[in-house]
Design a protein around this motif. Structure first.
Motif, PDB file in Angstrom:
ATOM      1  N   GLU A 127     -24.393  -3.873 -43.139  1.00 12.86           N
ATOM      2  CA  GLU A 127     -23.737  -2.693 -42.567  1.00 12.86           C
ATOM      3  C   GLU A 127     -22.632  -2.188 -43.491  1.00 12.86           C
ATOM      4  N   ILE A 128     -21.816  -3.104 -44.001  1.00 12.49           N
ATOM      5  CA  ILE A 128     -20.734  -2.710 -44.900  1.00 12.49           C
ATOM      6  C   ILE A 128     -21.298  -2.066 -46.153  1.00 12.49           C
ATOM      7  N   ALA A 129     -22.350  -2.660 -46.701  1.00 13.97           N
ATOM      8  CA  ALA A 129     -22.969  -2.113 -47.904  1.00 13.97           C
ATOM      9  C   ALA A 129     -23.557  -0.733 -47.642  1.00 13.97           C
ATOM     10  N   ASP A 130     -24.209  -0.572 -46.511  1.00 19.32           N
ATOM     11  CA  ASP A 130     -24.818   0.722 -46.188  1.00 19.32           C
ATOM     12  C   ASP A 130     -23.754   1.810 -46.071  1.00 19.32           C
TER      13      ASP A 130
ATOM     14  N   LEU B  90     -14.600 -11.471 -49.008  1.00 16.00           N
ATOM     15  CA  LEU B  90     -14.312 -10.104 -48.589  1.00 16.00           C
ATOM     16  C   LEU B  90     -13.326 -10.116 -47.432  1.00 16.00           C
ATOM     17  N   LEU B  91     -13.501 -11.038 -46.496  1.00 10.12           N
ATOM     18  CA  LEU B  91     -12.576 -11.134 -45.366  1.00 10.12           C
ATOM     19  C   LEU B  91     -11.173 -11.483 -45.832  1.00 10.12           C
ATOM     20  N   THR B  92     -11.024 -12.499 -46.677  1.00  9.06           N
ATOM     21  CA  THR B  92      -9.683 -12.864 -47.133  1.00  9.06           C
ATOM     22  C   THR B  92      -9.053 -11.743 -47.952  1.00  9.06           C
ATOM     23  N   SER B  93      -9.859 -10.974 -48.666  1.00 11.90           N
ATOM     24  CA  SER B  93      -9.333  -9.838 -49.430  1.00 11.90           C
ATOM     25  C   SER B  93      -8.841  -8.744 -48.488  1.00 11.90           C
ATOM     26  N   VAL B  94      -9.546  -8.541 -47.389  1.00 11.96           N
ATOM     27  CA  VAL B  94      -9.107  -7.577 -46.375  1.00 11.96           C
ATOM     28  C   VAL B  94      -7.761  -8.005 -45.795  1.00 11.96           C
ATOM     29  N   LEU B  95      -7.619  -9.281 -45.476  1.00 12.33           N
ATOM     30  CA  LEU B  95      -6.376  -9.769 -44.888  1.00 12.33           C
ATOM     31  C   LEU B  95      -5.219  -9.673 -45.874  1.00 12.33           C
ATOM     32  N   GLU B  96      -5.468  -9.975 -47.141  1.00 17.60           N
ATOM     33  CA  GLU B  96      -4.413  -9.863 -48.151  1.00 17.60           C
ATOM     34  C   GLU B  96      -3.994  -8.407 -48.346  1.00 17.60           C
TER      35      GLU B  96
ATOM     36  N   ASP C  81     -12.417  -1.634 -41.342  1.00 20.56           N
ATOM     37  CA  ASP C  81     -12.870  -0.954 -40.123  1.00 20.56           C
ATOM     38  C   ASP C  81     -13.966  -1.754 -39.428  1.00 20.56           C
ATOM     39  N   THR C  82     -14.878  -2.307 -40.203  1.00 20.77           N
ATOM     40  CA  THR C  82     -16.019  -3.023 -39.629  1.00 20.77           C
ATOM     41  C   THR C  82     -15.588  -4.329 -38.985  1.00 20.77           C
ATOM     42  N   PHE C  83     -14.734  -5.097 -39.662  1.00 17.48           N
ATOM     43  CA  PHE C  83     -14.255  -6.353 -39.083  1.00 17.48           C
ATOM     44  C   PHE C  83     -13.406  -6.084 -37.838  1.00 17.48           C
ATOM     45  N   ALA C  84     -12.626  -5.012 -37.848  1.00 17.89           N
ATOM     46  CA  ALA C  84     -11.802  -4.679 -36.690  1.00 17.89           C
ATOM     47  C   ALA C  84     -12.663  -4.307 -35.495  1.00 17.89           C
ATOM     48  N   ALA C  85     -13.768  -3.630 -35.742  1.00 16.41           N
ATOM     49  CA  ALA C  85     -14.633  -3.176 -34.647  1.00 16.41           C
ATOM     50  C   ALA C  85     -15.551  -4.276 -34.134  1.00 16.41           C
ATOM     51  N   ARG C  86     -16.031  -5.140 -35.037  1.00 13.75           N
ATOM     52  CA  ARG C  86     -17.071  -6.094 -34.661  1.00 13.75           C
ATOM     53  C   ARG C  86     -16.675  -7.558 -34.796  1.00 13.75           C
ATOM     54  N   GLY C  87     -15.533  -7.831 -35.435  1.00 13.43           N
ATOM     55  CA  GLY C  87     -15.204  -9.206 -35.738  1.00 13.43           C
ATOM     56  C   GLY C  87     -15.951  -9.658 -36.979  1.00 13.43           C
ATOM     57  N   TYR C  88     -15.562 -10.799 -37.493  1.00  4.90           N
ATOM     58  CA  TYR C  88     -16.199 -11.300 -38.709  1.00  4.90           C
ATOM     59  C   TYR C  88     -17.633 -11.739 -38.461  1.00  4.90           C
ATOM     60  N   ASN C  89     -17.849 -12.479 -37.370  1.00  2.00           N
ATOM     61  CA  ASN C  89     -19.169 -13.061 -37.133  1.00  2.00           C
ATOM     62  C   ASN C  89     -20.231 -12.006 -36.851  1.00  2.00           C
ATOM     63  N   ASN C  90     -19.867 -10.934 -36.173  1.00  3.16           N
ATOM     64  CA  ASN C  90     -20.838  -9.907 -35.811  1.00  3.16           C
ATOM     65  C   ASN C  90     -20.985  -8.812 -36.859  1.00  3.16           C
ATOM     66  N   ALA C  91     -20.044  -8.722 -37.771  1.00  4.06           N
ATOM     67  CA  ALA C  91     -20.148  -7.738 -38.852  1.00  4.06           C
ATOM     68  C   ALA C  91     -21.107  -8.275 -39.914  1.00  4.06           C
TER      69      ALA C  91
ATOM     70  N   LEU D 199      -7.571  -5.022 -35.986  1.00  8.58           N
ATOM     71  CA  LEU D 199      -8.059  -6.013 -36.938  1.00  8.58           C
ATOM     72  C   LEU D 199      -7.392  -7.352 -36.696  1.00  8.58           C
ATOM     73  N   TYR D 200      -6.080  -7.352 -36.548  1.00  9.02           N
ATOM     74  CA  TYR D 200      -5.342  -8.580 -36.326  1.00  9.02           C
ATOM     75  C   TYR D 200      -5.742  -9.233 -35.010  1.00  9.02           C
ATOM     76  N   ALA D 201      -5.802  -8.440 -33.926  1.00 11.59           N
ATOM     77  CA  ALA D 201      -6.115  -8.996 -32.609  1.00 11.59           C
ATOM     78  C   ALA D 201      -7.512  -9.610 -32.580  1.00 11.59           C
ATOM     79  N   VAL D 202      -8.467  -8.910 -33.151  1.00  9.31           N
ATOM     80  CA  VAL D 202      -9.850  -9.396 -33.144  1.00  9.31           C
ATOM     81  C   VAL D 202      -9.998 -10.657 -33.983  1.00  9.31           C
ATOM     82  N   LEU D 203      -9.502 -10.617 -35.214  1.00 10.86           N
ATOM     83  CA  LEU D 203      -9.712 -11.741 -36.116  1.00 10.86           C
ATOM     84  C   LEU D 203      -8.870 -12.959 -35.748  1.00 10.86           C
ATOM     85  N   SER D 204      -7.664 -12.754 -35.232  1.00  9.36           N
ATOM     86  CA  SER D 204      -6.846 -13.904 -34.845  1.00  9.36           C
ATOM     87  C   SER D 204      -7.480 -14.642 -33.674  1.00  9.36           C
ATOM     88  N   ALA D 205      -8.036 -13.899 -32.706  1.00 12.93           N
ATOM     89  CA  ALA D 205      -8.720 -14.547 -31.583  1.00 12.93           C
ATOM     90  C   ALA D 205      -9.998 -15.233 -32.050  1.00 12.93           C
TER      91      ALA D 205
END
Length: 217
Positions: A52-55, A74-80, A38-48, A120-126
């Motif tokens: 925040e995830i831990a909280d 964590l990112l590659t685990s999300v994608l897998e 959810d966090t990577f989809a909303a903010r992208g990897y760089n801004n997440a 998630l796909y649209a944000v991270l692929s771009a």
């Protein structure tokens, strides 16, 4: 294109996530993955942030790193994890030829019911085109694999020869580009975009262009 059943698997960092032994730890690890998705989809990897995830997970950053060792892992685990669901749904063998092209239309239809994964796909692929992004290899491999599958499907469906390879390659790229572009439009204005219908129209049009003797416009 958010299609988890095709393309090459994620490249893991050399050290993968820890394997929890207890059911409670396994549930906690899955909770972290859901929150990170959810966090990577909303903010992208760089801004997440890991903070925040831990909280949101009710952990410290060290607690998250206990399960995943690094933010990149964590990112590659999300994608897998995102890939695994569709791989299981597709079954042991992927379709070929016209059946694979129908699968792409079905994927577009299914994506309209899973906004979070599409985002998630649209944000991270771009975002992956930026320098040293940890998902860059993942998406490069994914496009390479998907392009090969679509090219094979078009070649088989149209009964084309090797001399038509360049045209088929271009058509495969066009299908992938249309599906990715439709996802962005749909995320911004879902009431104005029918992803499956538009995907079907483009595939049918390309088939009739590549093999007019087999497919009528």
């Amino acid at each position: 294109m958010s299609d988890q059943s095709v393309g090459r698997p994620t490249r893991r960092p050399k050290s993968g996530p820890r394997t929890p032994r207890s059911p409670e730890a396994r549930r906690r690890q899955q909770d972290i993955l859901e929150i990170a998705t959810d966090t990577f989809a909303a903010r992208g990897y760089n801004n997440a942030s890991l903070a925040e995830i831990a909280d949101r997970a009710g952990l410290t950053q060290a607690g998250v790193l206990h399960y995943f060792r690094s933010k990149a892992l964590l990112l590659t685990s999300v994608l897998e994890r995102r890939d695994q669901g569709d791989i299981e749904q597709l079954g042991p063998e992927r379709p070929h030829g016209i059946a694979f092209l129908r699968h792409l239309v079905d994927t577009a239809l299914r994506n309209a019911e899973r906004e979070g994964l599409v985002r998630l796909y649209a944000v991270l692929s771009a975002e992956s085109v930026t320098e040293q992004h940890p998902a860059q290899a993942y998406f490069r491999d994914r496009y390479t694999g998907l392009r090969a599958f679509v090219t094979d499907a078009l070649t088989e469906a149209c009964g084309l020869a090797e001399s038509d390879a360049a045209r088929v390659h271009d058509a495969a790229n066009a299908i992938i580009a249309v599906m990715d572009g439709l996802q962005v439009q749909w995320l911004l204005d879902p009431d104005s975009v029918e992803m499956a219908a538009s995907t079907d129209l483009v595939i049918r049009s390309l088939l009739s262009t590549l093999a007019p003797d087999r497919f009528t416009p």
